[in-house]
Scaffold this motif. Structure first.
Motif, short mmCIF file in Angstrom:
data_model
loop_
_atom_site.label_atom_id
_atom_site.label_comp_id
_atom_site.label_asym_id
_atom_site.label_seq_id
_atom_site.Cartn_x
_atom_site.Cartn_y
_atom_site.Cartn_z
N ASP A 174 63.40 -51.48 -10.66
CA ASP A 174 62.99 -50.44 -9.73
C ASP A 174 61.93 -49.55 -10.38
N ILE A 175 61.07 -48.98 -9.56
CA ILE A 175 59.94 -48.20 -10.06
C ILE A 175 59.96 -46.83 -9.42
N MET A 176 60.24 -45.82 -10.23
CA MET A 176 60.18 -44.44 -9.77
C MET A 176 58.73 -43.98 -9.84
N LEU A 177 58.16 -43.64 -8.69
CA LEU A 177 56.78 -43.18 -8.62
C LEU A 177 56.76 -41.67 -8.80
N GLU A 178 56.14 -41.23 -9.88
CA GLU A 178 56.07 -39.80 -10.16
C GLU A 178 54.67 -39.30 -9.80
N ALA A 179 54.55 -38.80 -8.59
CA ALA A 179 53.28 -38.30 -8.07
C ALA A 179 53.56 -37.02 -7.31
N LYS A 180 52.59 -36.13 -7.31
CA LYS A 180 52.76 -34.86 -6.60
C LYS A 180 52.95 -35.08 -5.11
N GLY A 181 52.45 -36.19 -4.59
CA GLY A 181 52.57 -36.49 -3.17
C GLY A 181 53.92 -37.03 -2.76
N LYS A 182 54.84 -37.25 -3.72
CA LYS A 182 56.21 -37.65 -3.45
C LYS A 182 56.31 -38.84 -2.48
N ASP A 183 57.06 -38.68 -1.38
CA ASP A 183 57.25 -39.78 -0.43
C ASP A 183 55.93 -40.18 0.22
N LEU A 184 55.02 -39.23 0.41
CA LEU A 184 53.72 -39.57 1.00
C LEU A 184 52.93 -40.50 0.09
N SER B 261 49.09 -37.25 -11.00
CA SER B 261 48.14 -37.14 -9.90
C SER B 261 48.88 -36.92 -8.59
N ASP B 262 48.15 -36.47 -7.58
CA ASP B 262 48.76 -36.27 -6.26
C ASP B 262 49.17 -37.61 -5.64
N PHE B 263 48.28 -38.58 -5.71
CA PHE B 263 48.56 -39.93 -5.23
C PHE B 263 48.30 -40.90 -6.37
N LEU B 264 48.65 -42.16 -6.16
CA LEU B 264 48.61 -43.14 -7.24
C LEU B 264 47.39 -44.04 -7.12
N ASN B 265 46.86 -44.43 -8.26
CA ASN B 265 45.75 -45.38 -8.29
C ASN B 265 46.31 -46.77 -7.96
N PRO B 266 45.98 -47.31 -6.79
CA PRO B 266 46.60 -48.58 -6.39
C PRO B 266 46.20 -49.75 -7.28
N PHE B 267 44.99 -49.69 -7.83
CA PHE B 267 44.52 -50.81 -8.65
C PHE B 267 45.24 -50.83 -10.00
N GLU B 268 45.53 -49.65 -10.56
CA GLU B 268 46.34 -49.61 -11.78
C GLU B 268 47.74 -50.13 -11.50
N PHE B 269 48.27 -49.80 -10.34
CA PHE B 269 49.62 -50.27 -10.00
C PHE B 269 49.64 -51.78 -9.81
N LEU C 287 54.28 -42.63 -2.01
CA LEU C 287 54.95 -43.95 -1.94
C LEU C 287 54.49 -44.71 -0.69
N LEU C 288 54.50 -44.04 0.45
CA LEU C 288 54.14 -44.72 1.70
C LEU C 288 52.68 -45.14 1.69
N ARG C 289 51.82 -44.30 1.12
CA ARG C 289 50.40 -44.67 1.05
C ARG C 289 50.19 -45.86 0.12
N LEU C 290 50.92 -45.88 -1.01
CA LEU C 290 50.79 -47.00 -1.93
C LEU C 290 51.21 -48.31 -1.25
N ARG C 291 52.27 -48.28 -0.46
CA ARG C 291 52.66 -49.48 0.27
C ARG C 291 51.53 -49.97 1.17
N GLU C 292 50.91 -49.06 1.89
CA GLU C 292 49.79 -49.44 2.76
C GLU C 292 48.66 -50.07 1.95
N GLN C 293 48.36 -49.47 0.82
CA GLN C 293 47.27 -49.98 -0.01
C GLN C 293 47.58 -51.35 -0.59
#
Length: 317
Positions: A286-296, A262-270, A298-304
């Motif tokens: 460590d957790i490698m996030l494989e999303a089309k949104g890359k660093d964006l 997916s472009d971004f990650l489902n925060p509730f699954e995480f 990751l940063l959005r998941l932190r906020e969530q």
């Protein structure tokens, strides 16, 4: 204390930063250019407090190409720059990994493909060594195809891993596949080679003939990493959006595939995954996030996480 460091692979979307020198051989690309790009990426990661990053697999363009010998000495030509960049990575507490291209297939029955695969892995390991990185800087590989006989392919793969140079073998970590060679196959190989295992959670959900629950799969994979080394896992959520394409004036609908990121990650699954991991093990990883949104992404998941799981957020860096 950060227990789970988040990372992303290769391409930076939050700034105009190339990941490597991707010019064709006629334009004389070089590792020195890639390293200049990489230094800028390290500065970006440091500013955003990102401590885990997968570098581009082709940092040294055409390094092992059999018909382009002029490119074969890039590691030696950039020895000073590589050492300096490794020093910067340590100063920024940055974990770095590599993931070679799909054509690296140690289980292939084709001797030529196997020899090219060995050269690629030797080169990747030598690059990490030249940066002076510790054993957490791994080269993640797949078994790859089945070549008509998955058991024979796995046996060839294990035999060839054991025949690699020790300096190369100590860098390797094996990832479970989403179509072939699931976690049970990876464990079979681990018992014969000692390779550390990287659990890809989406791959595991797509291919799990042994029926391992996620908690058990995680525990099994983490246990393959020696004490003192920090395991890594891959986390992604599948694409669910319907895609519309206009072709020759007509609209075509494309359904998403379950193994697409997916472009971004489902925060509730995480969040659910983190809670499961905390119940199962006290080990940090460590957790490698494989999303089309890359660093964006990751940063959005932190906020969530700060919004929806404020008790967990301090554990995630």
């Amino acid at each position: 204390m950060v227990r789970y460091r988040l990372g992303f692979p290769v391409k930076v979307l939050g700034a105009p930063l190339p990941s490597h020198d991707s010019r064709r051989w006629q334009n004389r690309p070089h590792l020195s250019v890639s390293l200049a790009y990489l230094r800028d990426i390290f500065e970006y990661l440091h500013r955003h407090d990102i401590r885990f990053y997968r570098m581009a697999g082709q940092l040294a363009p055409y390094l092992t190409h059999p018909d382009l010998p002029d490119f074969h000495r890039q590691l030696e030509e950039c020895a000073v720059e590589l050492a300096a960049l490794g020093d910067l990575a340590r100063a920024y507490r940055l974990r770095l990994t590599l993931h070679p291209a799909f054509y690296v297939q140690l289980g292939s029955p084709d001797p030529g493909q196997v020899q090219r695969s060995i050269q690629e892995l030797d080169a990747a390991a030598a690059l990490l060594d030249a940066m002076g990185l510790d054993e957490d800087a791994v080269v993640v590989i797949h078994v790859g195809g089945t070549f008509g006989d998955p058991e024979a392919t796995r046996a060839r793969f294990a035999e060839r891993v054991n025949a690699l140079r020790p300096a190369t073998r100590r860098r390797l970590a094996l990832e479970n596949g989403d179509r072939h060679h699931a976690l049970d196959a990876s464990l079979w190989i681990h018992r014969r080679t000692g390779l550390r295992l990287v659990l890809d959670l989406l791959h595991h959900r797509c291919l799990n003939p042994a029926g391992y629950p996620v908690a058990e799969a995680l525990a099994l994979a983490l246990a393959t990493w020696p004490p003192g080394q920090r395991p890594k896992v891959h986390f992604s959520t599948p694409r669910t959006a319907l895609r519309r394409r206009i072709l020759h004036g007509q609209e075509h609908l494309q359904f998403p595939l379950i193994n697409q990121h997916s472009d971004f990650l489902n925060p509730f699954e995480f969040i659910d995954f983190l809670l499961l991991a905390m119940e199962r093990t006290e080990r940090a990883f460590d957790i490698m996030l494989e999303a089309k949104g890359k660093d964006l992404a990751l940063l959005r998941l932190r906020e969530q996480l700060r919004t929806y799981a404020p008790d967990l957020a301090p554990l995630v860096g």
